[in-house]
Design a protein around this motif. Structure first.
Motif, PDB file in Angstrom:
ATOM      1  N   LYS A 211     -27.609  -3.215   7.849  1.00  0.00           N
ATOM      2  CA  LYS A 211     -29.052  -3.103   8.021  1.00  0.00           C
ATOM      3  C   LYS A 211     -29.705  -4.484   7.996  1.00  0.00           C
ATOM      4  O   LYS A 211     -30.579  -4.788   8.820  1.00  0.00           O
TER       5      LYS A 211
ATOM      6  N   TYR B  76     -24.595   2.627  13.491  1.00  0.00           N
ATOM      7  CA  TYR B  76     -25.667   3.545  13.120  1.00  0.00           C
ATOM      8  C   TYR B  76     -25.382   4.946  13.651  1.00  0.00           C
ATOM      9  O   TYR B  76     -25.615   5.948  12.989  1.00  0.00           O
TER      10      TYR B  76
ATOM     11  N   GLY C 260     -24.957   6.727  10.491  1.00  0.00           N
ATOM     12  CA  GLY C 260     -26.359   6.777  10.088  1.00  0.00           C
ATOM     13  C   GLY C 260     -26.747   8.079   9.432  1.00  0.00           C
ATOM     14  O   GLY C 260     -27.498   8.125   8.469  1.00  0.00           O
TER      15      GLY C 260
ATOM     16  N   VAL D 148     -30.021   7.235   7.088  1.00  0.00           N
ATOM     17  CA  VAL D 148     -30.819   6.064   7.415  1.00  0.00           C
ATOM     18  C   VAL D 148     -31.636   6.369   8.658  1.00  0.00           C
ATOM     19  O   VAL D 148     -31.179   7.044   9.566  1.00  0.00           O
TER      20      VAL D 148
ATOM     21  N   CYS E 281     -32.849   5.734  12.117  1.00  0.00           N
ATOM     22  CA  CYS E 281     -32.304   4.924  13.201  1.00  0.00           C
ATOM     23  C   CYS E 281     -33.293   4.678  14.333  1.00  0.00           C
ATOM     24  O   CYS E 281     -32.917   4.115  15.355  1.00  0.00           O
TER      25      CYS E 281
END
Lengths: 802, 207
Positions: free
Chosen positions: A354, A377, A381, A386, A388
């Motif tokens: 990241k 990702y 991800g 997270v 994206c």
């Protein structure tokens, strides 16, 4: 520049005759028998190589020569090693000699001889034995042995991995894992050799070890990696480089995924539970307790993290800056791979990835590094929960819009999409809407990427955006021209003194037409199918029709249209299909005027119009208004005969009550009248000035369509018959203004007569020209239970059997 | 790995418009083969048990290892860019390299290699240099390696000049490749490591 000399050499090599070749061979044998081998030998060997490699048929050498060459492999002069290895690789090994080198001497071979042996390895057993020797030599390494043979061990192993990874046994894999850990993580951190060249630290021959440095000159504070420099290097530092160079391949080949309790790993050396292993790997300090493969994974992880940190330093040389980028790509890919094997590593890796994304995302010169990050990702991800979105905005938004002309990026970008198609469609909602952007790669450099788009296009076809996609595909050449203008616009000055003054460039820069171009350059679908002033746009771009990029792009459109239609048929409902028919009719006259482009597009449209109507005959009745409008415009006969023919055909074929119950007599009559009017017009006078005579097929299609319609509404039969007999009379009188070829005229008249005689018996005409549905299926004619002739034949056979 | 460099014997992709005859034939036909690429093929390992000995005289397809694809891509790319060709002379290798066209071609699985590969190419005047990479290989590194190799070939073999002697010095290219791309393995070399290997290659050339 490159010349005649070389080309003639190759031609001579290909055409050399057998006797001359044999003389050459014997001369060479004598030469090689001499004590001192000099330039002449080198030259002759080189020529032999050219002769052998100039054709694709492998020759055999006489045994004497082959023998001399084989002994040359061990020559102290490297030139002869290189040449003899190259020559022998172009020939077949002497029979009985395969496996000659699988004895114990493999590791003593020089690099070039080893390459030859590898290329001739005939079976897995051979390879396994070579590997065993290699690894044995690694194990029992004397510290003062010659360095050369060791460094090439890894590249040789890498080759084996590509072709036959099973050649390495479990023990080999374990051994290699341990050695790789040593080289990657524990290589010396001082500079190698006490080379008495002074170095740049001090002039004295001090024995004090000098530490390695980072690329920006500062002294290195951590373990050795490929991004560390020194005046000279120790052997284990070299092995560090070779190890890292093959690390990704190694990890991918010997992957084992540990998820919970099960390990998909054949080499199940860990007796610990899968989940316990994961916990352990979460803390690097206890890595010594890990089994060798997992330990290698951990060290690879650390190495990659270090590379990422090192890549932030400002290197002094450009080649090093490029290397930093390549290392970033490799590091992220390796992290991606090991996180795939051990999911717990994801939580350790993500902060690093990241941060890297944050550091690089604003600098498009790092685009090729950002792709593997996007892959990371995509793969992990979701697990790490997270967000994206910023990644996809960058990848699908900025990359195609700003980097469409970067060839290498385009290649990697499209490969990324191809390899992750399912995943992207699932997890990235904006993917299928991003086709206006993605197509920029195609518009700029069609030949290089059309192959990728052949695979990708189906995934971009959705019911919601199909119409817009169709318009976009048809206007791809316009997009191509626009991109060229955009690039030129930034390079060229506002007014070119004495220049050609491109009309299109002026238009591109002018305020009033800006909107048109901006629509073409849009990044996402959804803001409208197409623009109103399309014809204006085409006019302004007329001069671009012979630009190479535009022409190359236009050549790829028909293929893509075929793929589009084949895909859309499967997902479209009646309404969408009707809309598509309308678009086809409308756009057939609204295309950028590139030679042959219009014709090709018309051909594609015709084919798919036919297919659509065949699948959904009721479309014709549905769209009868639009189709009739098209068919009633006589100008279309001359400018769009391919489509016109097909429109007329589908009208004749499918405008009937059996296809759609909404088809009324009135509709049939009005269609009839429209077509009749056109037929009268084109067969009663010469074509309009500037146009050729109507294609005969158009005339016969019109006649057939009229006959078909008449067979459904018998009141119309007299009108058709009248026309057809008049036609016969007129043509008997000699040549006509609307048909220049006598044979064509004969064909037309013949067809007319056939139809006329058919229509004399309306019932027959009806069953021939408007057959009921089942009759058109093959079964009707092939199935004994259904086809009358076959039934009769069967009965006959039964009753007349002796 | 399958890193083949079509830069042997001077990497023969003579300008198709200038050379009628064999080299201009479409891919797959006999005689359309480019010698440089094929000699590298010999270094590929044949692992299948009972594999037929290489070189049965069968006109196998794909014998030109994607050379035809690259040639096509290079000439179309040049046509599209519309830039006039730069004629550089010996001594201007850096300029020639800077002006070089480059790109990447996708070679589908089975055509000609068993798995899908990427062919990276650089075109310097009428010379083509190709590096074929496998799916797991680092294309950014490959591109840098290709440029470096091209520069070396241009400089040490004086490829910008006229003359057929280049063909007779292909062993130097082999020696260079055996160091910078040992057994077709791409290497992560910083300038110090590269310098060390290039010194050895130069020592070879000097002999």
């Amino acid at each position: 520049m490159y010349s005649h000399g070389s080309e003639s050499l190759i031609n001579q090599a290909r055409e050399i005759q057998e006797p001359e070749l044999q003389r050459f061979h014997s001369r060479l044998v004598k030469l090689l028998q001499g004590k001192e081998l000099g330039h002449e030998a080198v030259d002759s060997l080189q020529r032999l190589h050219i002769i052998l490699s100039a054709t694709k048929y492998t020759r055999t050498l006489p045994p004497e020569l082959q023998g001399s060459l084989q002994s040359l492999l061990a020559s102290p002069a490297e030139q002869f090693q290189v040449l003899s290895s190259a020559v022998l690789r172009e020939t077949l090994p002497l029979s009985g000699q395969e496996g000659n080198y699988t004895q114990e001497n493999f590791i003593q071979l020089n690099n070039h001889a080893a390459a030859l042996v590898l290329s001739q390895a005939g079976s897995r057993a051979d390879l396994s034995s070579l590997c065993a020797q290699l690894l044995r030599s690694l194990e029992s390494r004397q510290s003062d042995g010659p360095a050369a043979s060791l460094t090439h061990t890894l590249p040789i192993l890498n080759t084996v991995l590509t072709h036959s990874p099973d050649c390495l046994t479990e023990d080999h894999v374990t051994l290699m894992s341990k050695k790789l850990v040593d080289w990657l993580r524990y290589a010396s951190i001082t500079q190698g050799g006490g080379a008495p060249s002074g170095g740049f630290f001090t002039g004295t021959r001090s024995r004090q070890p000098v530490p390695i440095a980072e690329l920006d000159g500062t002294v290195s504070g951590d373990f050795f990696t490929v991004l560390c420099v020194g005046q000279s290097f120790t052997e284990d530092q070299w092995m560090n480089v070779y190890s890292f160079s093959m690390l990704r391949h190694w990890l991918i080949t010997y992957r084992s995924v540990s998820n919970g309790n099960t390990t998909a790993d054949t080499d199940d050396r860990s007796e610990v539970d899968g989940s316990v292993v994961s916990m352990v790997s979460a803390t690097s300090s206890s890595s010594r307790l890990l089994p060798p493969k997992e330990r290698l994974r951990e060290k690879a992880f650390q190495y990659c993290q270090r590379l990422i940190e090192q890549s932030d330093r400002k290197a002094h040389k450009k080649t090093d800056t490029d290397l930093q980028k390549a290392c970033l790509v490799e590091a992220v890919c390796i992290l991606d791979s090991v996180c795939g094997e051990d999911a717990a590593l994801v939580f350790r890796a993500f902060p690093c990835i990241k941060a890297l994304f944050g550091r690089l995302s604003s600098d498009l010169s790092f685009a090729r590094v950002l792709l593997p990050i996007a892959q990371f990702y995509l793969n992990h991800g979701e697990m790490a929960a997270v967000d994206c979105e910023s990644v996809w905005n960058l990848v699908f938004g900025r990359f195609p819009a700003e980097l469409f002309d970067h060839q290498f990026l385009a290649h990697e970008f499209l490969r990324f999409i191809r390899l992750n198609l399912e995943s992207l469609q699932l997890r990235v909602p904006q993917y299928s809407r991003s086709f206006p952007n993605l197509l920029k790669f195609l518009a700029w450099n069609s030949p290089a990427v059309v192959d990728d788009f052949v695979d990708l296009l189906p995934s971009l076809v959705t019911a919601g955006t199909a119409v817009e996609l169709l318009h976009t595909l048809l206007d791809l050449p316009c997009l191509s021209a626009t991109l060229v203008l955009q690039v030129r616009s930034t390079c060229l000055p506002i007014s070119e003194p004495g220049g050609r003054g491109l009309l299109s460039l002026d238009a591109f820069r002018s305020q009033s037409f800006r909107g048109l171009f901006l629509f073409l350059l849009r990044g996402e679908a959804g803001s409208g199918d197409t623009i109103d002033r399309l014809s204006t746009l085409h006019e302004m771009l007329t001069e671009t029709a012979d630009w190479p990029r535009v022409v190359q792009c236009a050549q790829t459109v028909p293929v893509l249209l075929h793929i589009f239609f084949n895909t859309v048929i499967a997902i479209a409902d009646q309404k969408l299909l009707a809309h598509l028919v309308q678009v086809m009719l409308e756009r057939s006259s609204l295309l950028l005027n590139i030679p042959k482009y219009n014709k090709e597009i018309h051909r594609v449209f015709s084919r798919h119009l036919l297919l659509l109507c065949k699948l959904h005959p009721s479309l014709v009745v549905d769209q009868s208004h639009e189709l009739l409008e098209f068919a009633g415009a006589t100008a279309n006969v001359y400018s769009k005969e391919e489509i016109y023919t097909h429109v007329v055909w589908v009208l004749g074929e499918y405008l009937s009550g059996s296809c759609d119950s909404r088809c009324s007599v009135m509709l049939i009559t009005s269609c009839f009248e429209t077509l009749e009017a056109v037929l009268f017009e084109i067969t009663s006078s010469a074509p309009p000035p500037g146009a050729d005579c109507p294609v005969p097929r158009v005339v016969t299609s019109l006649m057939s369509a009229l006959a078909k319609l008449a067979s459904r509404s018998h009141d119309l039969i007299p009108r058709v018959s009248l026309f057809l007999s008049k036609l016969r009379t007129v043509t008997r009188g000699g040549p006509v203004a609307w048909c220049s070829d006598e044979e064509d005229l004969v064909a037309i008249v013949t067809r007319g007569e056939e139809l006329w005689s058919l229509l004399k018996a309306p019932g027959v005409a009806q069953s021939v020209l408007t057959p009921p549905q089942p009759v058109t299926t093959p079964q009707w004619h092939g199935d004994t239970n259904v086809a009358m002739p076959l039934q009769l034949r069967a009965l006959t056979n039964l009753t007349h059997s002796q | 790995t399958r890193c083949t460099v079509g830069a042997q014997h001077g990497s023969l992709f003579p300008d198709p418009h200038r050379l009628p005859g064999r080299c201009a034939r479409p891919r797959g036909e006999p005689g359309a083969l480019l010698p440089g690429l094929r000699s590298r093929r010999g270094s590929r390992v044949r692992p299948e048990p009972g594999a037929e000995p290489r070189g049965e005289a069968s006109p196998a397809e794909g014998e030109d290892h994607g050379g035809g694809e690259v040639r096509g891509a290079a000439s179309l790319s040049r046509e599209a860019s519309g830039r006039p060709p730069v004629e550089a002379v010996p001594g201007e290798e850096a300029l020639a390299l800077q002006e070089a066209d480059g790109g990447a071609v996708r070679l589908r699985a089975g055509d000609p290699f068993p798995e899908e590969t990427s062919a990276l190419w650089l075109a310097v005047q009428s010379l083509g240099f190709t590096l074929v990479c496998e799916p797991h290989e680092n294309l950014l590194l490959a591109e840098g390696t290709l440029r470096n190799l091209t520069r070396h070939c241009l400089e040490t073999l004086h490829m910008l000049g006229p003359g057929s002697e280049v063909l007779l010095r292909s062993h130097r290219v082999d020696a260079l490749l055996s160091r910078l791309l040992p057994h077709e393995q791409l290497l992560f070399l910083n300038h110090r490591f590269a310098h060390s290997l290039e010194k050895k290659a130069a020592a070879y050339a000097a002999k």
